[in-house]
Design an enzyme around this catalytic site. Structure first.
Site, PDB file in Angstrom:
ATOM      1  CB  CYS A 357      21.997 -29.382 -62.086  1.00  0.00           C
ATOM      2  SG  CYS A 357      23.687 -29.878 -61.792  1.00  0.00           S
ATOM      3  CE1 TYR A 385       3.392 -47.286 -62.261  1.00  0.00           C
ATOM      4  CE2 TYR A 385       2.775 -47.758 -59.992  1.00  0.00           C
ATOM      5  CZ  TYR A 385       2.515 -47.844 -61.338  1.00  0.00           C
ATOM      6  OH  TYR A 385       1.382 -48.483 -61.779  1.00  0.00           O
TER       7      TYR A 385
END
Ligand code: PLP
Length: 429
Positions: A357, A385
């Site tokens: 969200c 990463y």
């Protein structure tokens, strides 16, 4: 569109290839892994890691050099094990990473400890296991480290991280080797700080180091930084402090989207030529590559859950999100996204987004895809990463990880359950 799908390797991805209409990593069908382990799923190629490492090893043939994998790029134990078995040391930035090196069977004597905020407890832990070198980033840290070492009756091997201040105007890349960032010691102060380090009872000066930035795709900044570092070595030694090794950091970029970084061996041919020309060719070298060893060795598999046509944009909603793949949200980074089994038909333009969200939760923007719900996509260049930066945001368990070696696939990390994400929490009363 890719029409010839007969064992065609993807550009810049020698260990990924379509065989018929199946995307393979080494000898394993990625669709089989998605089926067996579910999605999102990180899959790494051991051969890709070793091939990236081999380019550095070729570059250093006949030299005294130690490659210390910068493990913050991907710190999964089995990944560390691959590099430890290949003779690598590790560049660590926390006591937690040191614990991982030991758990993976790495040699503490080949560990270098970087970072601006080492705690006393971390210094003590590293001294007790006998790491190879502390890369010290400030004068205050020198004093604390000396103090901790004296209290243990030891001397800490140190190198100072200096800031070569390579001109950003000629090289507008993201940089950590400039004045005005938190890393390293200013070039102008380096001699003085070395003399201070040499005077402290708990320290033994062994080297110098720099690390100028990440995802560097040009040779010039490296050559400039090498000149600046060699100037400093000369000045520091003239002031009476011998420098045993030169640590040149990491930062070499990879091909995410048509980027053309130099190959590690070609880069080092140029850097070593400069060192030779200046009379430093036989000096012990260390390097700290991270991204360039693992970035293109990994993909993240993700299933298309919903196709949502929009007035302005179409969305392709997938089950991986910014908690799994944080680079687009953090740096607006680009990752290629390809289907495991390409479909024929007309491509549409989609934003590929996750379920989290946040509007920042996107994986790729304006991508041309032919997709349906249920298809599995591969997000490329996801070896560095990504998993090491993954979080549990939205109480999403972190993805599982698989290491492929030829025809074999090893599950190296189980998928986290919701319970795992709150296992350390307690209700009150
Ligand atoms: C992150 C980091 C590296 C590795 O950088 P890459 O761009 O992944 O090669 C090396 N050294 C230090 C000190 C770092 O912080």
């Amino acid at each position: 569109m890719n029409t010839d799908l007969n064992a065609s390797a993807l550009p810049g991805q020698p260990f990924l290839a379509y065989q018929g209409s199946d995307l393979m990593i080494e000898g394993v069908r990625l669709a089989d892994l998605a089926q067996t382990h579910g999605t999102p799923l990180f899959v790494y190629s051991k051969a890709a890691m070793l091939s990236a490492l081999a380019a550095y090893q070729r570059g250093f043939a006949g030299r005294q050099a130690q490659i210390c994998y910068a493990m913050k790029a991907n710190s999964s134990l089995a990944v560390l094990q691959v590099f430890a078995n290949a003779g690598c040391g590790f560049d660590i930035v926390s006591g937690g990473e040191l614990a991982r090196v030991l758990a993976a069977g790495g040699d503490p004597a080949k560990v270098i400890f970087s970072g601006v905020g080492k705690t006393r407890a971390e210094m003590k832990q590293a001294l007790q296991v006998g790491i190879g070198c502390f890369n010290v980033e400030s004068e205050a840290e020198l004093d604390v480290l000396s103090d901790v070492a004296v209290s243990l009756g030891k001397q800490a091997p140190v190198s100072l991280r200096v800031n070569p201040n390579v001109d950003p105007k000629t090289h507008p890349y993201i940089s950590t080797g400039l004045k005005g960032n938190k890393f390293g010691i200013a070039h102008e102060r380096a001699v003085q700080v070395y003399q201070h380090a040499a005077s402290l009872p708990g320290l033994k000066v062994v080297g110098i180091d720099c690390h100028i930035g990440s995802q560097i795709t040009d040779t010039t900044p490296y050559l400039d930084a090498m000149d600046r570092i060699l100037d400093l070595v000369a000045a520091i030694e003239a002031a009476g402090v011998p420098i045993h090794h030169i640590d040149f950091g990491g930062g070499l970029g990879i091909n995410y989207n048509g980027d053309t970084p130099p190959e590690a061996d070609a880069l080092w041919a140029q850097l070593l030529a400069k060192m030779d020309a200046r009379g430093y060719g036989q000096r012990q070298l260390m390097i700290e590559p991270g991204r360039s060893l693992v970035g293109n060795a990994g993909v993240c598999l993700t299933e298309v859950m919903y196709i949502k046509p929009g007035e302005q944009k179409n969305f392709c909603i997938v089950d991986a999100a910014m908690n799994d793949l944080p680079r687009p949200a953090m740096y607006e980074a680009f990752h290629q996204i390809v289907p495991l089994s390409p479909r024929s038909g007309d491509a549409a333009t989609y934003d590929v987004v996750g379920p989290v969200c946040e509007s920042g939760d996107w994986i790729g923007r304006d991508r041309q895809l032919v997709v349906q719900a249920g298809d599995v996509l591969a997000v490329l260049s996801a070896g560095a990463y990504c998993m090491s930066m993954a979080s549990n945001y939205n109480t999403r368990g972190r993805a599982a990880e698989v290491l492929v070696d030829g025809e074999k696939a090893h599950l190296i990390r189980q998928r986290e359950s919701a319970f795992d994400t709150f296992a350390l929490e307690q209700l009150v009363g």
